[in-house]
Every structure is written in structure tokens, then in C-alpha cells.
Design an enzyme around this catalytic site. Structure first.
Site, PDB file in Angstrom:
ATOM      1  N   GLU A   1      46.247  15.996  26.063  1.00 57.16           N
ATOM      2  CA  GLU A   1      44.935  16.030  25.413  1.00 57.16           C
ATOM      3  C   GLU A   1      44.780  17.386  24.723  1.00 57.16           C
ATOM      4  O   GLU A   1      45.047  18.415  25.344  1.00 57.16           O
ATOM      5  CB  GLU A   1      43.824  15.864  26.449  1.00 57.16           C
ATOM      6  CG  GLU A   1      43.809  14.527  27.150  1.00 57.16           C
ATOM      7  CD  GLU A   1      42.701  14.474  28.192  1.00 57.16           C
ATOM      8  OE1 GLU A   1      41.527  14.458  27.801  1.00 57.16           O
ATOM      9  OE2 GLU A   1      43.025  14.456  29.390  1.00 57.16           O
TER      10      GLU A   1
ATOM     11  N   ARG B   1      53.261  16.111  40.331  1.00 59.20           N
ATOM     12  CA  ARG B   1      52.883  17.176  39.412  1.00 59.20           C
ATOM     13  C   ARG B   1      53.422  18.503  39.944  1.00 59.20           C
ATOM     14  O   ARG B   1      53.752  18.624  41.133  1.00 59.20           O
ATOM     15  CB  ARG B   1      51.364  17.247  39.240  1.00 59.20           C
ATOM     16  CG  ARG B   1      50.592  17.633  40.489  1.00 59.20           C
ATOM     17  CD  ARG B   1      49.101  17.694  40.190  1.00 59.20           C
ATOM     18  NE  ARG B   1      48.811  18.715  39.200  1.00 59.20           N
ATOM     19  CZ  ARG B   1      47.690  18.756  38.497  1.00 59.20           C
ATOM     20  NH1 ARG B   1      46.776  17.825  38.651  1.00 59.20           N
ATOM     21  NH2 ARG B   1      47.483  19.729  37.635  1.00 59.20           N
TER      22      ARG B   1
ATOM     23  N   LYS C   1      43.114  22.534  34.676  1.00 61.06           N
ATOM     24  CA  LYS C   1      42.626  22.964  33.361  1.00 61.06           C
ATOM     25  C   LYS C   1      41.207  23.499  33.472  1.00 61.06           C
ATOM     26  O   LYS C   1      40.831  24.454  32.793  1.00 61.06           O
ATOM     27  CB  LYS C   1      42.699  21.797  32.383  1.00 61.06           C
ATOM     28  CG  LYS C   1      42.462  22.189  30.926  1.00 61.06           C
ATOM     29  CD  LYS C   1      42.665  21.007  29.982  1.00 61.06           C
ATOM     30  CE  LYS C   1      44.108  20.593  29.888  1.00 61.06           C
ATOM     31  NZ  LYS C   1      44.342  19.509  28.907  1.00 61.06           N
TER      32      LYS C   1
END
Length: 776
Positions: A269, A489, A499
Site C-alpha cells: 500500500e 512476517r 506501520k
């Protein structure tokens, strides 16, 4: 008939709540500045929450006219950070706050507690208080004694390493002992005790760091969970023809279109900067496609115009290219907005989607309790008409959505009628103001994977729960089904990878932007001096596995250290100069030194040597010791690359405090000594050496897993950045340019920073050298 009462009532109630919030109570009750209060008043949703918090605080006994709270922004912290899924307990927590029974530390504990008790109607008061530390009194003497005990335990390290003894570990020991102590008070006491013991940090002599402890990775839980260790050799996934999720007829058409070729995608994104976790994803997606003779798309998942910026797109493209990856095609989710809209219309026609007027909280409550929307079974024609009106901008933002008609009775919450489209009156950075409705991630991602014929939709484990809805939507539209494959992850000790938390560090100016060398962002690592080769090698060493856990920062540091050790030229730089005058040497000569001790092809350089030179303050002691091998009064050492003799200290000049400011020395006959030190000399009599600025970076946090702590912002390492603004360097440093790397001999590997100017170079510490076990 279409029901409207619930929505109207909630809207009227929210409007009343918002109107009751003023600048005055935001300043007086919530501790905000007038500027912050003005900004907050623009957020109707937050203001509605604030109004409820005010009401609960007043019911809890707070005097609104003259509030007394444990800390200035206590109620604002409740309004913005209290877990929404445990609202039934918020009034209880606020009452404890109003009564002065919570500190910042116990407040964080209380939030964790109520979150775990979200399914309980009432709290067990005794368990709540004992678990969170409410009522536990920790005095200043308690903290002082705990600090003293910890420093006594670390006495040997303090003597040898000074401020480098292990500050984060000390903080952890104290926090483990005083579980409910205020972290700020502990930090203040520890800092003061260290200053009393070692002197002020900025004046204390530099000392070496202890050698890092390398932790071996834990063994796999079973033979079936052995992780892949490196991408090129061991990552083996299914062939496209063996797709386990796609119906045979659609798979046949897919194979005809692609010829059985592998297609992957890297789909970030564009709402922030990439970090080291994205590097792992790039390494897998680009690497697997390349290994198998396939192609990898660079796709921007740009479905939220509010958070996305061209700045982020440019940064992402720069990071991908810098790491050496070459996309087959660069695409945007917004490239497919027309097709996505048509497919949404088709989904409605198949009675698999409907227009819904529920608010966000109403949807969340319904999905949580498996209660269908009252608009779920409205006529198809009505949803088609309303969806077109949504597209034409006839509804207010947040008043209506298009939802997928999944399975409201499913145990998987991602099957319970997810939102497919929502209204946002915001221009899009890629397509402008063409649209006022935007598709959600859950609607968009799987469809574009299908449209791009992705053969391996690789993602992290948190998306595993979405796999069922991913497959459902594609089958509902009779589209090719890309197989979603999950892997763990990347989490690295000493860093936050969220983030949201990285954004908070930047916006609160705790760090100096997204490329701050203390951050795990790609731009931050690049500025610190990490190389693409080191990062890609690290990703391959970490491997691809479904086992969650943390990777030690020492593995990443080892990769860049190994690469720079093989490639970086050597320079001599003195961080904290101590002037040395050689009384029996009046020449200016040049000594020859290799640019790399193990690579003769890198050539040699000439370094001036003269009567006045500078050594590190840490390479001299006024008092000699048995296991100390460097310079002291009456003692001699070798000088790197100087072959005409050793340096012997004959006299010392000190300032009023007794600190050495100048050494007189002689060149004496060359003989074997146990230490050779680095140095920088005046290139000509009376001409100072090149002055540079050196920035020495350390861990940003005082704990290994800051992302698991609610109060992670209280755990910032105060010594994470130290400036040496008067460092001296040999003349050949003038030929280096921004982002060039070098080993400063005996100090570490460094990279020239973009803050450098023709007047003064700035260098960042990338990673320390491996400490020698016999260095003294």
C-alpha cells in the site's frame, strides 16, 4: 419497508455528543494545546468518544470545573487508546483514573487486562488490581535500591565498557524486579546513578562495546515445520497446473493464457515507507519468479485515497530498484477501478452483494454477534439502483456501503459480510477525482490477483484468516482462483515493525524522518550504510517459514559487517582527538597503507606523518594497568603503518580537572609491542587535519521487543544517537562522496551521510567491528 430508525437515532445521538465537545474542555480536561484541540474538533468520531469519556469521568467523581488527574493527558489517552472491543469496562477504568489509582504504567497494564476480559460482563476487582499493580506503592528508595543492585551486578562491565556496559539489559533487569514501577522514574534514577559513577555521558571517555552475544535459532518444533533456509536452493512451491483451489475449467483457461508460466506480485500500500519486512517479501516474490523463469508484478494497492501519497509511491519504487529488483510490469489497483465496479454490479446481480445503511459500529457489532444487517435481503434491483447512486455521489460519506453477502453464521469473521465499497470524497493520487466510491482491500486484492493471472499469491500469516473469503469471492464471480500461500512476517529484535508505530515515531519527531538511520525502513537502513547485498543476503538467511518469532538483530548486523569487511576501503579517523607532540621528530613524511588488507587490487594510499598527531582519548590512560596494552606515561605502543619506531609517552599536560589535554612523546626503537593504535597527523606544521562529523547510532529502544509493549514510547534509548562533531580524518577522505562506505580502522564501518557538504563531511556508523577478545 426499509428500516431507518436505528440509523437516525444513532446519527442524532452522535451529533449531540460532538456538539458538547469544546476547545475549552479539550484544553482543561484533556491537556491538549489549543492547536491540537482545534484539529481534534474536526474529527467527529473522536469527539463522540471524547463526549462519552467526559460523561463517564463525571459519573466517576471528577470535578469538571477543576479536574485533578494523575497526568495531564490521561483522559485523552483513554479516548484515543482504550480498546474498543471492551467498552463495557471503560467506565470502571476511568473511575480508577479519576480516583488517582492509576499511573501511566498501571494504565497500560489495565488496558491489556480489560482487552483480555472483553467477553466478561463485569471485572473481578481483586484480580484486576493485583494483575495491573493498582495500589502497589513503589517508593523512590525502592527504585534507588534496585538501580544500585543492578549496577553492582554489572560492576565488571561498567569498569571495562563504561556507558557501553549494557543499558537496555539493565533497564530490563530493573523492570523485571520492580514490575509496576514508572519507567520514566526508573530511567531517570538509572541515568543519574550512571552519571554519578562514570561522569557526564558527553564528557566520559569512550570505551569499547562488549562483543555481541549470538543466539542460535531455536530448533523447529517438528520435522514438518523445518523452515526454508535460502530462497534459491530450497523454496519450492506448487506448479501452476497443480493449483489446488481453482475449478478445472477456469484453471485450463488460465494455463492457456499463461502457458504455465509463473507470475507473482509485490503489492504494498502506498501509505508509508517500506521496511525490512517488505524486503523479505520482495526477496520472495521477485526471487521466486526469477528462479522459476517467471515474472513479478510491482502492484500498488492504492484503494484508500485518504492515506496514499505520491511521495510514498516514489519512495517504494526507489527502494525496489535499490534492492536490485526489476518488475515485469508496474500496475495499480486503481488501473482496474472500472472492471472492479462492473464486477461489483455483477456480484449484486448474482445476489451476492447488497447496499447497507448500517454505521461502522453497527456493522462491527452485528458481525461480532452473527446478526445480519436489516438490509441484507433487500431486492437486487434496489441494491443496483442505490449502488449507482453511491457512484454518482448522492450519499454522504460513511452513510452507506456495499457489502458482500458471505455467511453470517460462519466461525470465520472474514466471511461475515465484509465491505466491498465505501464512499470517500477524496481525490485519488493516481486517478484524480473520477471516483467517490472506492473498493476495499478484501474485494480488490483477490480479484486483481485473478485478473493478473497470479500463480502464487504470497502473503504473511495474518492474512491466513482471509483465505476463505478470498476464494469465496472469486468463485462467486466465476473467476480464476489464485492460490494464497502464507508465510511468517519478519520481526527483528530491537525494532518496531508496525506501520502505525513507525508513523508515530516520525510524527512525534522522536526520530528525524522516515530515513532516520535508527529505523528499520529501507530508506533508514540505506542512509545508515546498509547495502542491497547485505539486506538480500539477510532475507535469504532468514528464509521462508510459517514459524512466527523474532530474528536477532545481530544476524542483520552480521550480514552487513561481512559485506563491508570484504568491500569497504580503510581509513584512519579519530573520534575524540588527544593531541600528541613528538619532541624528537621534526619531519613531514608519507607512510604507505593498503586500502584493504586482504585485497591488494584495491591499491594503497599515502598518509602524512608529522611532529603533531592525534590519537583517541581512549587509547591513553594516566595510570597503567597489568592488562592494559595501549599508551600510558613511560609506556610505548606501535603506530599503524609507521615502521620507523614506536611511540613512547614522556610527559602529560592536563587541565584543571586532571583530564589529559596533550601528550609529549618520542619515537623510540621499533620492537614488538602488544598494541598498535590508529592516528591522524597534521599534514603540514600548523595545519589541522580534516575535520568531520561522525554520528554513532545505537538501538532505538531499551528492550528487545518494543512492539509488544503498550508503553513502547517510554522505552526509547536516550543514547541511541551520539555526535562527534570534531572528529579528525586522514586527507584521503576528501575523495569520498555521499553513500560511500569505509572502515574507520579499529572503530567500525561507516557511510557518508547526505547531510555532508563541501565544508564538512558527515559520516554515520553502520555497524561496529567484531570486538577482539584481547583488546585492552
Amino acid at each position: 419497508p426499509t428500516p431507518t430508525t436505528s440509523t437516525q437515532t444513532n446519527t442524532q445521538s452522535a451529533l449531540f455528543d460532538v456538539m458538547s465537545v469544546t476547545t475549552e474542555n479539550l484544553v482543561n480536561l484533556f491537556g491538549l494545546t489549543e492547536a491540537k484541540a482545534s484539529e481534534t474538533l474536526k474529527n467527529n468520531k473522536l469527539c463522540a468518544t471524547i463526549a462519552q469519556v467526559i460523561k463517564e469521568a463525571e459519573e466517576g467523581g471528577l470535578n469538571i470545573a477543576s479536574p485533578v488527574l494523575p497526568w495531564k493527558t490521561a483522559l485523552y489517552d483513554v479516548a484515543t487508546t482504550y480498546p474498543a472491543e471492551a467498552l463495557q469496562h471503560r467506565a470502571v477504568l476511568i473511575k480508577y483514573l479519576v480516583e488517582g489509582k492509576l499511573t501511566k504504567t498501571t494504565f497500560a497494564n489495565a488496558k491489556n487486562y480489560v482487552k483480555k476480559q472483553r467477553h466478561e460482563a463485569k471485572l473481578d476487582t481483586n484480580d484486576f488490581e493485583s494483575t495491573c499493580g493498582i495500589g502497589v506503592v513503589i517508593t523512590a528508595d525502592d527504585i534507588k535500591n534496585a538501580v544500585a543492585a543492578t549496577l553492582e551486578k554489572n560492576k565488571a562491565k561498567l569498569d571495562e565498557f563504561g556507558y557501553n556496559f549494557g543499558y537496555p539489559e539493565a533497564m530490563k533487569d530493573i523492570r523485571d524486579f520492580l514490575k509496576f514501577a514508572d519507567n520514566q522514574l526508573v530511567k531517570a534514577e538509572l541515568d543519574q546513578a550512571l552519571e554519578n559513577l562514570l561522569g557526564p555521558k558527553d564528557k566520559a571517555p569512550s570505551k569499547p562495546k562488549p562483543a555481541p552475544v549470538v543466539e542460535k535459532p531455536a530448533a523447529a518444533a517438528s520435522s514438518s515445520a523445518v523452515p526454508h533456509e535460502t530462497l534459491p536452493e530450497s523454496v519450492v512451491l506448487h506448479e501452476p497446473k497443480d493449483n489446488p483451489y481453482c475449478p478445472p475449467d477456469l484453471l485450463k483457461l488460465h494455463l492457456e493464457r499463461t502457458g504455465g508460466k509463473i507470475y507473482t506480485r509485490f503489492p504494498p500500500e502506498p501509505n508509508g515507507y517500506l521496511h525490512i519486512g517488505h524486503a523479505k517479501s520482495m526477496n520472495l516474490n521477485f526471487g521466486y519468479a526469477k528462479k522459476m523463469g517467471g515474472e513479478c508484478y510491482m502492484r500498488f494497492d492504492d484503494t484508500n485515497p485518504v492515506k496514499e501519497k505520491t511521495e510514498y509511491i516514489d519512495s517504494i519504487l526507489g527502494s525496489v530498484a535499490w534492492l536490485g529488483h526489476k518488475p515485469w510490469k508496474i500496475t495499480y489497483s486503481s488501473d482496474y477501478f472500472d472492471q472492479l465496479y462492473d464486477l461489483a454490479v455483477e456480484l449484486i446481480k448474482r445476489d451476492k452483494a447488497y447496499v447497507c445503511h448500517q454505521t461502522g459500529p453497527e456493522m462491527s457489532e452485528g458481525r461480532k454477534n452473527k446478526i445480519a444487517s436489516p438490509w441484507r435481503n433487500r431486492p437486487i434491483e434496489e441494491s443496483l439502483r442505490l449502488f449507482e447512486q453511491m457512484k454518482n455521489g448522492l450519499f454522504a460519506e460513511g452513510s452507506v456501503t456495499l457489502r458482500m453477502k458471505g455467511d453470517m453464521n460462519s466461525d470465520n469473521p472474514n466471511m461475515r459480510d465484509l465491505v466491498a465499497y465505501r464512499i470517500k470524497f477524496s481525490p485519488h493520487p493516481h486517478v484524480g477525482d473520477k471516483w467517490c466510491i472506492y473498493p476495499s482491500y478484501d474485494f480488490t486484492h483477490c480479484i486483481i490477483d485473478s485478473l493478473e493471472d497470479i500463480t502464487h499469491s504470497l502473503c504473511t500469516l495474518e492474512f491466513e484468516i482471509r483465505r476463505e473469503s478470498y476464494i469465496w469471492l472469486l468463485r462467486a464471480l466465476d473467476l480464476y482462483v489464485s492460490p494464497q500461500i502464507e508465510f511468517s512476517r519478519l520481526n527483528i529484535t530491537g525494532h518496531v515493525m508496525s506501520k502505525r508505530k513507525l508513523t508515530e515515531l516520525v510524527e512525534r519527531k522522536i526520530v528525524n524522518g522516515w530515513d532516520d538511520p535508527r529505523l528499520p525502513t529501507i530508506d533508514g537502513l540505506r542512509r545508515r550504510g546498509y547495502t542491497p547485498e547485505a539486506i538480500n543476503n539477510f532475507c535469504e538467511k532468514v528464509g521462508i517459514t510459517r514459524n512466527s518469532g523474532f530474528v536477532g538483530l545481530d544476524l542483520l548486523e552480521g550480514c552487513v559487517r561481512d559485506h563491508l569487511d570484504a568491500t569497504a576501503p580503510r581509513l584512519m579517523v579519530v573520534l575524540e582527538p588527544l593531541r600528541v607532540v613528538i619532541t624528537n621528530f621534526d619531519e613531514v613524511i608519507e607512510v604507505e597503507a593498503p586500502n584493504h588488507p586482504k585485497n591488494a587490487e584495491m591499491g594503497t594510499r599515502k598518509i602524512p606523518f608529522s611532529k603533531v598527531l592525534y590519537i583517541e582519548q581512549t587509547d591513553f590512560r594516566l595510570e597503567d594497568a597489568k592488562n592494559y596494552f595501549r599508551l600510558a606515561p613511560g609506556k610505548e605502543v606501535g603506530l599503524k603503518y609507521f615502521t620507523r619506531g614506536n611511540l613512547k609517552c614522556t610527559a602529560v599536560k592536563t587541565d584543571a580537572s586532571g583530564k589529559p589535554v596533550e601528550i609529549e612523546a618520542e619515537i623510540v626503537e621499533k620492537k614488538k609491542v602488544q598494541a598498535h593504535i590508529h592516528w591522524v597527523a597534521e599534514p603540514q606544521p600548523g595545519v589541522s587535519p580534516v575535520s568531520i562529523e561522525v554520528r554513532q547510532y545505537d538501538h532505538l529502544f531499551t528492550v528487545d521487543k518494543p512492539g509488544e509493549e503498550d508503553n513502547y514510547l517510554d522505552l526509547i534509548n536516550p543514547n541511541s544517537l551520539v555526535f562527534y562533531r570534531s572528529a579528525l580524518a586522514e586527507p584521503s577522505i576528501a575523495s569520498f562522496k555521499i553513500e560511500d562506505k569505509a572502515q574507520f580502522e579499529r572503530l567500525g564501518f561507516f557511510s557518508m551521510d547526505l547531510d555532508s557538504s563541501p565544508a564538512k563531511q558527515v559520516w554515520n556508523l553502520t555497524v561496529n567491528l567484531k570486538e577482539s577478545s584481547n583488546k585492552a
